[in-house]
Design a protein around this motif. Structure first.
Motif, short mmCIF file in Angstrom:
data_model
loop_
_atom_site.label_atom_id
_atom_site.label_comp_id
_atom_site.label_asym_id
_atom_site.label_seq_id
_atom_site.Cartn_x
_atom_site.Cartn_y
_atom_site.Cartn_z
N LEU A 25 8.01 -0.63 0.86
CA LEU A 25 7.32 -0.64 2.15
C LEU A 25 6.89 0.76 2.55
CD1 LEU A 25 9.49 -3.24 4.13
CD2 LEU A 25 7.25 -3.60 3.06
N LYS A 26 7.72 1.75 2.29
CA LYS A 26 7.36 3.13 2.64
C LYS A 26 6.17 3.62 1.82
CE LYS A 26 10.89 6.03 3.19
NZ LYS A 26 12.22 6.65 2.97
N GLU A 27 6.10 3.18 0.56
CA GLU A 27 5.06 3.68 -0.33
C GLU A 27 3.76 2.88 -0.27
OE1 GLU A 27 6.76 3.86 -4.23
OE2 GLU A 27 7.96 5.65 -3.79
N HIS A 28 3.85 1.59 0.07
CA HIS A 28 2.67 0.74 -0.09
C HIS A 28 2.26 -0.05 1.15
CE1 HIS A 28 2.82 1.67 -4.35
NE2 HIS A 28 4.08 1.29 -4.38
N ALA A 29 3.11 -0.14 2.17
CA ALA A 29 2.74 -0.90 3.37
C ALA A 29 1.90 -0.03 4.29
CB ALA A 29 4.00 -1.38 4.10
N SER A 30 0.83 -0.61 4.81
CA SER A 30 -0.05 0.12 5.72
C SER A 30 0.48 0.03 7.14
CB SER A 30 -1.47 -0.47 5.66
OG SER A 30 -1.96 -0.47 4.34
N SER A 31 0.38 1.11 7.86
CA SER A 31 0.82 1.12 9.25
C SER A 31 -0.21 0.42 10.14
CB SER A 31 1.03 2.56 9.73
OG SER A 31 1.53 2.57 11.04
N VAL A 77 7.97 1.44 6.99
CA VAL A 77 6.52 1.31 6.85
C VAL A 77 5.94 2.70 6.63
CG1 VAL A 77 6.12 1.47 9.35
CG2 VAL A 77 4.40 0.41 7.88
N GLY A 78 4.95 2.77 5.74
CA GLY A 78 4.30 4.05 5.48
C GLY A 78 5.26 5.10 4.97
N SER A 79 5.10 6.30 5.43
CA SER A 79 5.92 7.41 4.93
C SER A 79 7.22 7.58 5.70
CB SER A 79 5.11 8.71 5.02
OG SER A 79 4.75 8.96 6.37
N ARG A 80 7.47 6.67 6.62
CA ARG A 80 8.67 6.83 7.44
C ARG A 80 9.42 5.50 7.53
NH1 ARG A 80 6.76 4.75 12.29
NH2 ARG A 80 4.52 4.48 12.22
N ALA A 81 10.68 5.61 7.81
CA ALA A 81 11.50 4.43 8.05
C ALA A 81 12.12 4.59 9.43
CB ALA A 81 12.58 4.29 6.99
N THR A 82 11.86 3.66 10.31
CA THR A 82 12.37 3.75 11.67
C THR A 82 13.80 3.21 11.72
OG1 THR A 82 10.15 3.34 12.46
CG2 THR A 82 11.91 3.16 14.08
N SER A 83 14.72 4.01 12.19
CA SER A 83 16.11 3.57 12.27
C SER A 83 16.42 3.21 13.72
CB SER A 83 17.05 4.67 11.78
OG SER A 83 18.38 4.24 11.83
N LEU A 84 16.32 1.94 14.03
CA LEU A 84 16.60 1.46 15.38
C LEU A 84 17.85 0.60 15.33
CD1 LEU A 84 12.99 0.45 16.44
CD2 LEU A 84 14.22 2.51 17.08
N LEU A 85 18.93 1.10 15.88
CA LEU A 85 20.18 0.38 15.81
C LEU A 85 20.26 -0.70 16.88
CD1 LEU A 85 22.62 3.33 15.06
CD2 LEU A 85 21.50 1.79 13.46
N LYS A 86 21.25 -1.56 16.74
CA LYS A 86 21.50 -2.65 17.69
C LYS A 86 20.29 -3.55 17.85
CE LYS A 86 25.07 -0.11 20.16
NZ LYS A 86 25.59 0.39 21.43
N CYS A 87 19.55 -3.72 16.78
CA CYS A 87 18.43 -4.67 16.74
C CYS A 87 17.44 -4.45 17.88
CB CYS A 87 18.95 -6.10 16.72
SG CYS A 87 19.79 -6.50 15.17
N ASP A 88 17.04 -3.18 18.08
CA ASP A 88 15.97 -2.91 19.04
C ASP A 88 14.68 -3.57 18.58
OD1 ASP A 88 17.62 -1.44 20.68
OD2 ASP A 88 17.29 0.40 19.57
N LEU A 92 7.19 -9.58 -3.67
CA LEU A 92 6.74 -9.09 -2.37
C LEU A 92 5.22 -9.10 -2.32
CD1 LEU A 92 7.34 -7.60 0.37
CD2 LEU A 92 7.19 -5.46 -0.95
N PHE A 93 4.69 -9.72 -1.25
CA PHE A 93 3.23 -9.78 -1.03
C PHE A 93 2.86 -8.74 0.02
CE2 PHE A 93 4.68 -13.92 -2.40
CZ PHE A 93 3.70 -14.41 -3.24
N LEU A 94 2.01 -7.79 -0.37
CA LEU A 94 1.52 -6.78 0.56
C LEU A 94 0.00 -6.89 0.67
CD1 LEU A 94 3.60 -3.60 -0.37
CD2 LEU A 94 3.76 -4.96 1.71
N PRO A 95 -0.56 -6.79 1.88
CA PRO A 95 -2.01 -6.95 2.06
C PRO A 95 -2.84 -6.01 1.19
CG PRO A 95 -0.89 -7.00 4.18
CD PRO A 95 0.14 -6.62 3.16
N SER A 96 -2.37 -4.78 1.02
CA SER A 96 -3.17 -3.81 0.26
C SER A 96 -3.39 -4.25 -1.17
CB SER A 96 -2.47 -2.44 0.29
OG SER A 96 -1.16 -2.54 -0.26
N ALA A 97 -2.43 -4.97 -1.77
CA ALA A 97 -2.56 -5.42 -3.16
C ALA A 97 -3.59 -6.53 -3.29
CB ALA A 97 -1.21 -5.88 -3.70
N PHE A 98 -3.97 -7.14 -2.15
CA PHE A 98 -4.96 -8.23 -2.16
C PHE A 98 -6.30 -7.77 -1.57
CE2 PHE A 98 -0.93 -10.26 -2.65
CZ PHE A 98 -1.19 -11.30 -3.54
#
Length: 610
Positions: free
Chosen positions: A379-385, A423-434, A542-548
């Motif tokens: 997801l960090k490498e291939h998912a578009s923000s 997603v993208g170049s970052r991973a958001t760490s949101l605890l307690k299921c924000d 895994l299906f990612l939009p960019s690959a399609f």
């Protein structure tokens, strides 16, 4: 004995200290020795292949149903059961005396019981069942066995399904909902290729049934079965195959306690090329009869010109080298032969990413090769923000549940959620299921009102011992509803994960996999996050939009009808209804190893598992 009362929105149990266990996973239980010996001796107490105690209970109840009106057949209610009546459906109570012997011995790996789950059922009982379909003693292998008409199958392979994602056919639903669905006999049909040899990777296998799914002309072709059985269950599996000289076996190494070989994949070598099938069904009749299952069917991969380097024929998704890496992780000579076959073929047309789990403890760069950290990396490498994607929820849908820990911060809403929201170049760490987390798992009523009735719960092996330790988890639960695919009454054995938009009309990515909601399947961090420990083999795509070729960063969610503006090239066929519906105050998650006697199922029966 120390006893305390735990209570939550969807359950109430009496928990005794003897119920406590360090077991990490509920979909990894191995057959008990006694159950295997009984099948080896030809007793009719269960299926003639190794399977879970939950499935054995379902088989027993199909063969010997307890009618709702026949209260005399129900076991005498223990004190805890008498309390249930006054709780108006709020939950269950279980004292240590109510446990089955194999549940009391959870710490002994050889006594562990395979658990696989399924669910799928609506608010009102189905009205269109035929007498045969409603019979508790149906022979699932006699249903849905005819392959599709040739033209229909050809259209499936070459028509408007760019995702190559299919559901399995279901007996007892409107035939329009089986349009575009596949049975295993379709997959193995000569229309898909002229078979030379095949490999079947799976968890629960009925060898005789499997052989019958191949066309007559292919039944003596070399067949390799990759499994994780040990000791008595391995001996039973080998005994099933003795009449078939063309069958050989590869035993997957499971060196970490409570692990399973849970991957479900077919490698099909044809005269015309190679095909890879990654799916969610066990190789048993019941899994292809009235359950919701998922299939990814690869294109037909042509053979590379002679003398071409093995590294040729790679896809933009790196599928070829990732599949080879997965097979090499078994460290098995018989699979090296299949690696050589894959290297000889052109897999460049693949548009999905491979996401696997293999047992082990991984550090350094190896930590991102498998499990949820592999998903995070992809997801960090291939998912578009997408704008405002931080607020997009995550949805997990599964048929089995492992131990999540004392609260959400232990795994679900820490490391696992961090991977799901990367997603993208970052991973958001949101605890307690924000980030909202929606977990789709069948209710008791879903199972009760399903095509199979209560026995459908045999493939949804969430146990009382695990459930009573994590009542907090049930607040995330949502019902199984699948009107969109016509499968609300066909319990899900499919497992899917996705990232939808807040209005549930778009998804950033979609994953179909064998991996249930468990640390054993996805992995758990150890040693202050420097090591990932995985117990089981799992596999998904895994299906990612960019690959399609979609540059917007999302798929549209396909609606129920063409009038909803669906475009098969850009709208993804999510197999259940969005948005998911949260459990109501009286809804309870299906738990297989306690009685359900308050209301009859669609066959007029109660559920008394023992």
């Amino acid at each position: 004995m120390r006893t305390m009362l735990q209570e939550g929105a969807h359950g109430k149990w009496t928990v005794s200290s003897s119920d406590e266990s360090t077991e990490e996973n509920s979909d990894n239980e191995k057959p008990s020795t006694s159950s295997l010996l009984s099948t080896a001796q030809g007793k009719a107490s269960g299926p003639q292949y190794p399977c879970s105690e939950a499935r054995k209970a379902a088989h027993k109840r199909k063969a010997s149903p307890v009618k709702f009106s026949d209260k005399s057949l129900a076991p005498e209610s223990p004190p805890a059961e008498k309390q249930r009546a006054s709780q108006e459906g709020l939950g269950w109570c279980l004292s240590s005396s109510d446990e089955e012997p194999e549940d009391r011995e959870k710490s002994a790996p050889k006594e562990r019981v395979k658990e696989e789950k399924r669910d799928d059922a609506p608010e009102e009982p189905p009205q269109n069942h035929s007498k045969d379909e409603r019979s508790g003693n149906h022979k699932a292998e006699d249903c849905n066995e005819a392959p599709s008409e040739a033209q229909d199958t050809w259209d499936l392979l070459n028509g408007g399904n760019p995702f190559r994602f299919f559901l399995t056919k279901v007996t007892g639903i409107e035939q329009s909902y089986n349009s575009g669905a596949l049975h295993i006999k379709d997959i193995l049909s000569p229309l898909f290729g002229t078979l030379i040899s095949s490999a079947q990777f799976n968890y629960c296998i009925d060898v005789e049934w499997l052989v019958r799914q191949y066309p007559q002309e292919f039944r003596k072709k070399p067949l390799l079965i990759v499994h994780g059985e040990k000791r008595e269950s391995k001996a039973q599996l080998l005994a099933q195959a003795r009449p078939f000289e063309n069958i050989s076996f590869c035993q997957a190494k499971l060196d970490i306690a409570f692990g399973t070989h849970h991957t479900k994949m077919m490698l099909l070598l044809y005269e015309e090329g190679l095909r890879v099938v990654i799916h969610t069904s066990n190789l048993i009749a019941d899994d292809w009869h009235q359950k919701t299952q998922g299939i990814w069917l690869s294109p037909l991969y042509p053979r590379l010109p002679q003398g071409t380097a093995g590294s040729a024929g790679e896809s933009e998704t790196n599928f070829k080298s990732d599949l080879i890496s997965y097979l090499m992780a078994y460290n098995a000579p018989t699979l090296k032969e299949w690696v050589d076959v894959i290297q000889e073929h052109d897999l460049s047309e693949t548009r999905v990413y491979l996401l696997g789990s293999t047992p082990g403890r991984y550090q350094g760069i190896d930590k991102e090769k498998w499990g949820h950290l592999r998903l995070r990396k992809l997801l960090k490498e291939h998912a578009s923000s997408v704008p405002a994607q931080e607020s997009w929820p995550v949805v997990g849908q599964f048929s089995s549940i492992g131990s999540m820990g004392a609260d959400e911060s232990k795994w679900l809403c820490s490391e696992f959620q961090e991977s799901l929201v990367a997603v993208g170049s970052r991973a958001t760490s949101l605890l307690k299921c924000d980030v909202p987390v929606h977990l789709v798992y069948p209710t008791v009523n879903n199972v009760r009102q399903s095509l199979e009735g209560y026995p459908a719960g045999g493939s949804l092996p969430y146990s009382i011992q695990t459930a009573q330790k994590q009542l907090w988890l049930h607040t995330y639960f949502h019902k199984w509803s699948a009107e969109v695919s016509g499968r609300s009454h066909a319990m899900p054995h499919i497992k899917t994960y996705m990232r939808p938009s807040p209005d549930f009309k778009k998804i950033a990515w979609f994953l179909v996999t064998s991996a249930n909601l468990s640390k054993a399947a996805w992995g758990a961090l150890e040693k202050n996050g420097t090591q990932l420990m995985i117990r089981s083999y799992e596999l998904g795509v895994l299906f990612l939009p960019s690959a399609f070729g979609l540059d917007k960063g999302y798929f549209r969610v396909r609606g129920k009808t063409l009038s909803e503006g669906n475009d098969s090239a850009t709208s993804f066929p999510v197999p259940f209804d969005l948005p998911p519906e949260r459990y109501g105050s009286k809804d309870q998650p299906w738990i297989w190893n306690i009685p359900h006697t308050d209301a009859p199922d669609t066959h007029g029966n109660m559920w008394v598992p023992s």
